[in-house]
Design a protein around this motif. Structure first.
Motif, mmCIF file in Angstrom:
data_model
loop_
_atom_site.group_PDB
_atom_site.id
_atom_site.type_symbol
_atom_site.label_atom_id
_atom_site.label_comp_id
_atom_site.label_asym_id
_atom_site.label_seq_id
_atom_site.Cartn_x
_atom_site.Cartn_y
_atom_site.Cartn_z
ATOM 1 N N PRO B 65 0.830 -1.221 0.000
ATOM 2 C CA PRO B 65 0.000 0.000 0.000
ATOM 3 C C PRO B 65 0.860 1.265 0.000
ATOM 4 C CG PRO B 65 -0.774 -1.544 1.660
ATOM 5 C CD PRO B 65 0.526 -2.088 1.140
ATOM 6 N N GLY B 66 1.972 1.226 0.739
ATOM 7 C CA GLY B 66 2.867 2.383 0.760
ATOM 8 C C GLY B 66 3.453 2.647 -0.612
ATOM 9 N N GLN B 68 2.201 1.776 -3.424
ATOM 10 C CA GLN B 68 1.126 2.263 -4.300
ATOM 11 C C GLN B 68 0.983 3.778 -4.155
ATOM 12 O OE1 GLN B 68 -2.631 0.390 -3.511
ATOM 13 N NE2 GLN B 68 -3.636 1.475 -5.188
ATOM 14 N N ASN B 69 1.035 4.264 -2.914
ATOM 15 C CA ASN B 69 0.946 5.710 -2.696
ATOM 16 C C ASN B 69 2.157 6.445 -3.262
ATOM 17 O OD1 ASN B 69 -1.561 5.913 -1.482
ATOM 18 N ND2 ASN B 69 -0.738 5.356 0.522
ATOM 19 N N LEU B 71 3.950 5.472 -5.829
ATOM 20 C CA LEU B 71 3.836 5.472 -7.291
ATOM 21 C C LEU B 71 2.744 6.433 -7.753
ATOM 22 C CD1 LEU B 71 4.261 1.680 -8.074
ATOM 23 C CD2 LEU B 71 5.908 3.513 -8.393
ATOM 24 N N ARG B 72 1.652 6.473 -6.986
ATOM 25 C CA ARG B 72 0.552 7.368 -7.342
ATOM 26 C C ARG B 72 1.043 8.823 -7.321
ATOM 27 N NH1 ARG B 72 -4.627 9.080 -4.023
ATOM 28 N NH2 ARG B 72 -3.190 8.916 -2.284
ATOM 29 N N ALA B 75 3.573 9.347 -10.205
ATOM 30 C CA ALA B 75 2.968 9.389 -11.536
ATOM 31 C C ALA B 75 2.313 10.744 -11.787
ATOM 32 C CB ALA B 75 1.945 8.270 -11.679
ATOM 33 N N PRO B 219 1.178 8.736 3.590
ATOM 34 C CA PRO B 219 1.460 7.313 3.851
ATOM 35 C C PRO B 219 2.185 6.618 2.706
ATOM 36 C CG PRO B 219 -0.852 7.617 3.364
ATOM 37 C CD PRO B 219 -0.248 8.984 3.399
ATOM 38 N N LEU B 222 8.039 4.866 2.797
ATOM 39 C CA LEU B 222 8.892 5.027 3.970
ATOM 40 C C LEU B 222 8.061 5.185 5.246
ATOM 41 C CD1 LEU B 222 11.892 5.028 4.339
ATOM 42 C CD2 LEU B 222 11.901 7.503 4.178
ATOM 43 N N ARG B 223 6.962 5.914 5.131
ATOM 44 C CA ARG B 223 6.063 6.111 6.270
ATOM 45 C C ARG B 223 5.446 4.767 6.683
ATOM 46 N NH1 ARG B 223 4.915 8.636 10.697
ATOM 47 N NH2 ARG B 223 2.749 8.416 11.289
ATOM 48 N N ALA B 224 4.974 4.016 5.684
ATOM 49 C CA ALA B 224 4.396 2.701 5.975
ATOM 50 C C ALA B 224 5.423 1.820 6.662
ATOM 51 C CB ALA B 224 3.904 2.058 4.685
ATOM 52 N N LEU C 19 -2.666 4.113 -12.862
ATOM 53 C CA LEU C 19 -2.210 4.057 -11.475
ATOM 54 C C LEU C 19 -3.236 4.678 -10.553
ATOM 55 C CD1 LEU C 19 1.555 4.917 -11.685
ATOM 56 C CD2 LEU C 19 0.553 2.927 -10.583
ATOM 57 N N GLY C 25 -4.000 3.919 -2.114
ATOM 58 C CA GLY C 25 -3.883 2.853 -1.146
ATOM 59 C C GLY C 25 -3.528 3.460 0.192
ATOM 60 N N VAL C 27 -2.546 3.142 3.779
ATOM 61 C CA VAL C 27 -1.847 2.017 4.365
ATOM 62 C C VAL C 27 -2.829 1.176 5.175
ATOM 63 C CG1 VAL C 27 -0.029 1.345 5.931
ATOM 64 C CG2 VAL C 27 0.314 3.232 4.364
#
Lengths: 229, 291, 284
Positions: B65-66, B68-69, B71-72, B75, B219, B222-224, C19, C25, C27
């Motif tokens: 999930p981290g 993903q954030n 990359l989001r 991007a 999040p 690194l935070r995750a 994306l 997402g 966490v």
């Protein structure tokens, strides 16, 4: 208006903005010296005749420049100091300052190496051939012929690296150097959120004032010292 | 590439190199053993700590999930930075002096201010002034990255157009295009192709800098990782995993940038620039590489 | 040539969109879409810490800790079952603005009631009285309070004023280390590079209670400040009375004691008995 300036005076008395910038300048200065030395060695390794040295140099650059600086700085404290008990100065503040300098130098050495390599690429092949023709071995050819020209050719990218280093020195905040600019700005904003714009403007301006001369000087130097061909 | 600098080593040289390799191999092995011994003494090699940093739970609920954030944010920041960069890069090439100067001031300002300061400022600014912004730490991360990297790309656009051979704009003018038309249909497309590898290298910078978002509780990876580490008490192990994720991802991007610069060089009369990924365009070497 | 450029741009844009289509997402948490305010029924958004084991911690896809348990209990009394609660991360620096901006309906995040904060938000509670304290190695005997820290090394998290307070008021010769997370402070304590970690006692107890730290550390148990943990509410919230009633009930029916014990198990920690359990202050 007087009240406004009185508030400003109070803000500056409580927070040492000049001292914070001085910290970042010092971090940058020492890290730049070490990074230049380390980066030159790495560049030599990457063009050297020995395959294992080339491999080591390439591996260093590929690993370090793809790692976030924050992680490197955190590792300096978490691994080097906490677990390996490496202490670089008796006082806590000096110690973390020096650890941050080393962390910044390790990171930026990878970019210095690439800058010098791009400078090496500006040296015409005839120069290397001539050096070889008069019988110079690798190190002598590098020291006497290639590197002096390469440094001149890499001043512009080295200047960019120096600017990046100055700005990246704010990441020392993650290494317990809590009296540098980013941390100071954050504390000031938390203390006087109503002066948000002014506080940000002061710090932003400080960086503009520091960065632009570096850009001007390196452009001037790179034009002046460029090997005319 | 360096073959011109030295001969292939002869038998004596090869023996020397071999000796050097063995010696440094021994030294490296010694260092590794020392590191492992110290880590073991500190209890950091406890399998439980490593399992907690590597198991499915860590990936499913923290790293992925981290990531993903991360990359989001990266991007959106990249797309925004390209738009910002093209806009202000063209602005700096404008024939109108006012536009030129204004674009110059904007670009130089955002190139000079550290991203971390920008993020702190935007975070507080969004929280206090622009409260309609939905996800404010996210917005602060993206906007800070757009402003900084967009300025870098603006410089790439400008130098990309400048580095095109003069014949290109001369030919465009000769067939009767105006200055603006020649910029739009002849110069810019070639400059954009030439700088594409540099944009991908810039993506490495964006990805790395997005890690600063951890300081404003965005999040990201690194935070995750820190949240995982505070529960499992394994910061060394968890951070090592996160660092490896960053390194692999950025390394793949660098390889892609390198490949692209080789492929695309046939499609532009300019020289493709890879950039070194430090966040500033590198002056393209004008002289061919020594071969 | 132009076609190529446009196609490349289009690919980049499509990649970005695909994306974003995955959504943010958060966490270990579901996206916040469809959340409504407490008044509208449905769900209630509660701000908690995500990184403080024992108080507010994101444990895989659930949340654990004393703050979370109290929040769940109070929400239940307000008519929200556990699956109607949406937990949101609220870090210390951002708590007031989250309430002011309506990002959350209430906050349970080691939130000390102070006069400065009361000017911009309302508080219900307190539901717990913590105090700044020290975490030391299990076998340490020479650190008994903040004044014994002279010449010692002390760790706190970045941006917290608790360590500076010790330097200013108790031991000017203390060496301060700031780390981004508590885990790194505790690692430094375990390695012997710092002598103590400081923050509120119940947070320290929560850290000591994690599985990895079992039996290694202890809370000194001489709190030297009084932190009244309240429930942060937007200014003018109507929930205050109901929350106070729920807290009182929780204390009276023994749940409070149960929750404290459950979240600090194995550390030998007991809350400051003179001040705990507290009586909720009347609502403003």
């Amino acid at each position: 208006m007087d009240d406004y300036f009185a508030e400003l005076g109070e803000l500056f008395e409580r927070f040492n903005v000049v001292g914070a910038f001085w910290t970042n300048i010092q971090l940058t200065f020492w890290a730049a010296l070490i990074a230049l030395a380390l980066g030159t060695v790495l560049a030599l390794m990457r063009i050297s005749p020995i395959a294992s040295l080339r491999f080591a140099g390439t591996a260093y650059v590929n690993v370090i420049r793809n790692t976030p600086l924050t992680v490197i700085i955190i590792f300096m404290v978490l691994v080097v100091w906490t677990l390996f008990a490496v202490t670089l100065a008796p006082g806590f503040n000096d110690n973390f300052f020096r650890l941050a300098v080393i962390g910044l130098a390790i990171y930026h050495a990878a970019f210095v190496c690439e800058a010098i390599r791009s400078g090496v690429n500006t040296v015409p092949v005839g120069q290397a051939e001539a050096a070889r023709a008069i019988g110079l071995p690798f190190l002598a050819a590098a020291r006497l012929v290639i590197l002096p020209q390469a440094f001149r050719g890499s001043i512009a990218p080295l200047g960019n690296t120096l600017i990046a280093l100055l700005k990246n020195s704010t990441v020392a905040a993650a290494g317990s150097v809590s009296w540098e600019t980013a941390s100071t700005m954050r504390l000031m904003i938390e203390f006087r959120p109503d002066h948000l714009y002014l506080i940000f403007f002061i710090f932003a301006l400080g960086y503009v004032v520091l960065v632009i001369p570096i850009g001007v000087v390196t452009t001037w130097l790179s034009d002046r010292l460029a090997v005319k061909r | 590439m360096s073959s011109v600098l030295f001969d292939s080593p002869g038998p004596r040289g090869r023996r020397l190199v071999m000796f050097g390799n063995v010696a440094s191999g021994v030294v490296v092995a010694g260092v590794v053993v020392f590191v492992l011994v110290v880590l073991a003494q500190q209890g950091q090699l406890d399998p439980a700590l490593w399992v907690a940093a590597l198991d499915g739970r860590a990936w499913q609920f923290y790293y992925l999930p981290g990531l993903q954030n991360t990359l989001r944010a990266a991007a959106f920041a990249t797309v925004g930075a390209v738009a910002f960069g093209v806009l202000f890069g063209v602005g700096r090439l404008s024939l109108n002096p006012l536009v030129r100067v204004l674009s110059g001031v904007v670009v130089e300002f955002f190139r000079a201010v550290p991203v971390l300061l920008m993020m702190f400022f935007l975070w507080v600014f969004f929280s206090r002034q622009l409260t309609w912004v939905p996800d404010r730490p996210y917005a602060a991360v993206v906007v800070a990255l757009v402003l900084y990297n967009g300025s870098v790309i603006a410089e790439l656009v400008r130098s990309g157009v400048r580095n095109l051979p003069r014949g290109q704009s001369e030919a465009a003018l000769a067939v009767g295009l105006t200055g603006a038309q020649s910029l739009r249909s002849v110069l810019l497309p070639q400059a954009l192709v030439a700088m594409l590898p540099a944009v991908i290298s810039q993506l490495v910078v964006v990805l790395k800098d997005s890690a600063l978002g951890t300081l404003i509780a965005y999040p990201e990876l690194l935070r995750a990782t820190q949240i995982l580490a505070s529960g499992e008490q394994n910061p060394l192990q968890a951070l090592t995993v996160a660092a490896l994720v960053f390194i692999v991802l950025n390394w793949l991007l660098s390889v892609l940038a390198h490949r692209l610069s080789l492929t695309l060089s046939s499609r532009t009369s300019g020289k493709t620039v890879e950039g070194v990924g430090i966040g500033n365009p590198v002056a393209a070497p004008v002289v061919p590489e020594p071969h | 040539m132009r076609k190529h450029t446009i196609r490349l741009m289009a690919v980049a844009a499509a990649a970005a969109l695909s994306l974003s289509a995955c959504g943010g997402g958060e966490v270990g948490e579901e996206p916040t879409e469809g959340a409504t305010t407490a008044e509208g029924g449905g769900t209630i958004r509660i701000g908690i810490k995500y990184d403080q084991p024992g108080l507010g911690y994101q444990d895989a896809d659930t949340f654990t800790g004393f703050d979370v348990d109290v929040a769940t209990y109070v929400a239940d009394k307000l008519g929200y079952s556990a699956d109607q609660i949406e937990f949101v991360e609220s870090i210390s620096a951002n708590r007031e603005t989250m309430l002011q901006n309506g990002d959350v309906d209430m906050i349970f995040a080691t939130y000390s009631i102070t006069d400065a904060r009361k000017e911009v938000i309302d508080f219900a509670g307190p539901y717990f009285v913590a105090g700044q304290d020290l975490l030391v190695a299990e076998d340490n005997t020479d650190i008994t309070g903040p004044e014994t820290l002279e010449g010692k090394n002390l760790c706190s998290v970045t941006g917290s004023t608790s360590a500076q307070k010790i330097k200013d008021n108790y031991a000017t010769g203390v060496n301060l280390l700031e780390r981004p997370g508590y885990a790194e402070c505790v690692t430094a304590l375990g390695a012997g590079q710092v002598d103590a970690v400081t923050t509120d006692d119940i947070i320290l107890a929560g850290l000591a209670a994690t599985e990895a730290n079992a039996g290694k550390f202890k809370v000194v148990g001489a709190p030297f400040s009084e932190e009244n943990y309240g429930v942060g509410l937007p200014k003018g919230s109507e929930l205050c009375e109901d929350i106070n009633a729920a807290i009182t009930e929780m204390i009276e029916d023994g749940t409070w004691e149960e929750l404290v014990a459950k979240n600090t198990e194995g550390t030998g920690y007991t809350p400051n008995a003179e001040l705990n359990p507290p009586t909720p202050a009347p609502c403003a």
